[in-house]
Design a protein around this motif. Sequence first.
Motif, mmCIF file in Angstrom:
data_model
loop_
_atom_site.group_PDB
_atom_site.id
_atom_site.type_symbol
_atom_site.label_atom_id
_atom_site.label_comp_id
_atom_site.label_asym_id
_atom_site.label_seq_id
_atom_site.Cartn_x
_atom_site.Cartn_y
_atom_site.Cartn_z
ATOM 1 N N THR A 146 73.995 -26.045 24.522
ATOM 2 C CA THR A 146 74.996 -26.542 23.536
ATOM 3 C C THR A 146 75.490 -27.936 23.785
ATOM 4 O OG1 THR A 146 76.731 -25.214 24.718
ATOM 5 C CG2 THR A 146 75.682 -24.410 22.713
ATOM 6 N N THR A 147 75.332 -28.296 25.116
ATOM 7 C CA THR A 147 75.987 -29.691 25.777
ATOM 8 C C THR A 147 74.881 -30.495 25.959
ATOM 9 O OG1 THR A 147 76.615 -28.955 27.953
ATOM 10 C CG2 THR A 147 78.032 -28.795 25.819
ATOM 11 N N VAL A 148 74.957 -31.719 26.093
ATOM 12 C CA VAL A 148 73.726 -32.712 26.834
ATOM 13 C C VAL A 148 73.612 -32.350 28.230
ATOM 14 C CG1 VAL A 148 73.302 -35.148 27.080
ATOM 15 C CG2 VAL A 148 74.044 -34.536 24.985
ATOM 16 N N ARG A 149 74.732 -32.245 28.825
ATOM 17 C CA ARG A 149 74.806 -32.057 30.376
ATOM 18 C C ARG A 149 74.099 -30.824 30.693
ATOM 19 N NH1 ARG A 149 77.867 -33.581 34.875
ATOM 20 N NH2 ARG A 149 78.097 -32.229 36.546
ATOM 21 N N ALA A 150 74.331 -29.631 29.913
ATOM 22 C CA ALA A 150 73.619 -28.592 30.176
ATOM 23 C C ALA A 150 72.179 -28.723 29.854
ATOM 24 C CB ALA A 150 74.279 -27.203 29.631
#
Length: 502
Positions: free
Chosen positions: A60-64
């Motif tokens: 769900t996030t770019v970092r993940a």
Amino acid sequence: MLKRMFVAPDPGRLRLRSAARSVLGIGLAVTVCGAAGHSLVAAITGGLAALLALFTVTDTTVRAQMVTTALLPAVGFPVLAAAAVLHDHPVGRGLVFAAVVGAGVYARRWGPRGHSLGVFAFMTFFAAQFLHTVPGRLPELYAAIALSLAASSTVRFGVWCYERRLSPAVLPAPPGGRGLARATTRQAIQATAGSGFALVVGQLLSEQRWYWAVGATWWIFVNTTSRGETLVRGFRRTLGTVIGIVLGLLVAVPLHGAPVPTVALIAVSVFGIFYTAAVSYTWMMLAVTLMATLLYGLLGVLDPGLLTLRLAETGVGALGAALAVVLVLPVTTHATTDAWIQRALRCVHHCTAEAAARLAGHPTADPAPHVAELEPLLGRVRLSLSPLVHPLSPLRARKARARQVLALLDDCAREVRGLASIAADPEASHDARLTAACQRVEAAVEALTTPHGTREAAAATVSVAHPPAAEPALVHLHGLERALAELSAPLRSSPRAPLVDA
């Protein structure tokens, strides 16, 4: 299918951007591998790794997403080594492949990251069979995969990271439960059993291309949670493969592996995979089949007989999946659908309560997160009901009821979005009648989500809504009441005649 592909809405042109970016990322990956002096087999391996990283990493996030992409080699390299070492040992190779299938499906219980790592592990083993990988090629293949992941990540997270400007995606978690009650556990066992059947029968058809049958079984299980969903997906996979093979006979075979037109058509196929995946599994499989056919042309082994064999192996894989979901720890469509519908209805109530609180002057109340959660929940309801609303479904009465439920849930979502939009307006005034209307909505949702044994006692709480008032918020609330009241009939059926019983 044509209408679904070309007319399907694409808010923010996200599907278009994802497909275009993927072509660039995979193209750069293959180019880098070629510039590094890698062989055609290594370049294809790197391109497939880049495709999988761009297609399956959906955190769900770019970092993940960056973390998951970095973890892909941790599962891919050992699996590739095992596949290479066992290349000439059919029994051991089959047992390890079945174990990879089971572990890959089981890993889905850990969310998007588990799903991505499981798919990458499976496809690494699959690609090793596709390209006849032996231990001596491992260093080159490892380097190609690492270079390709770096190249595709540069495009995805650096050059064209449009997700940084978007709100994090909302992915609903599957219904809870422990042990065999969890769909992931059941499906891991089902997928292993189905893959075992596909492996044995697939080898009887071809000792060289048996892995196609296992691949068909695997991909039929991806993103499905019930018996009905899996059966429909198997049908769509077979249909897409048939159309893709016909197209391959007309387009790929006459090319005889000519590099320039073949590479151009592979780029078109990659674009098609990403652009159609969210709206039509049949179209996606058509693009996958055409891409695989073109790759065989590049490798110099393409002929009409090979395509016929692919169709037969796909049929075996679909049969293996169908037998597994029907005979091995089946997860009924009714149970899955009921769980998703209840979660969607509770989300409708949360949206309404937060919107009413916001209109009442509570500054911390915010319906937006619940509105964002509602759409993917409705997507899961549509997927669960897809076996019943399928054009070939013979259950006409239940098909009509399922379509009614989908239409009314869409009405609920539309009214909730309108209510949230009004609540977001700082000039919106609070009407004292909002509280009473919200209480009626809460009572209606409670009645619709009450277990079967007590639904009769709660029946009185679902009533026909009042005429709409002039206040915009009340108009949406009364529309919501009407939709919930009409949902009572199709949802409150006898347990002996469930909404879906696939």
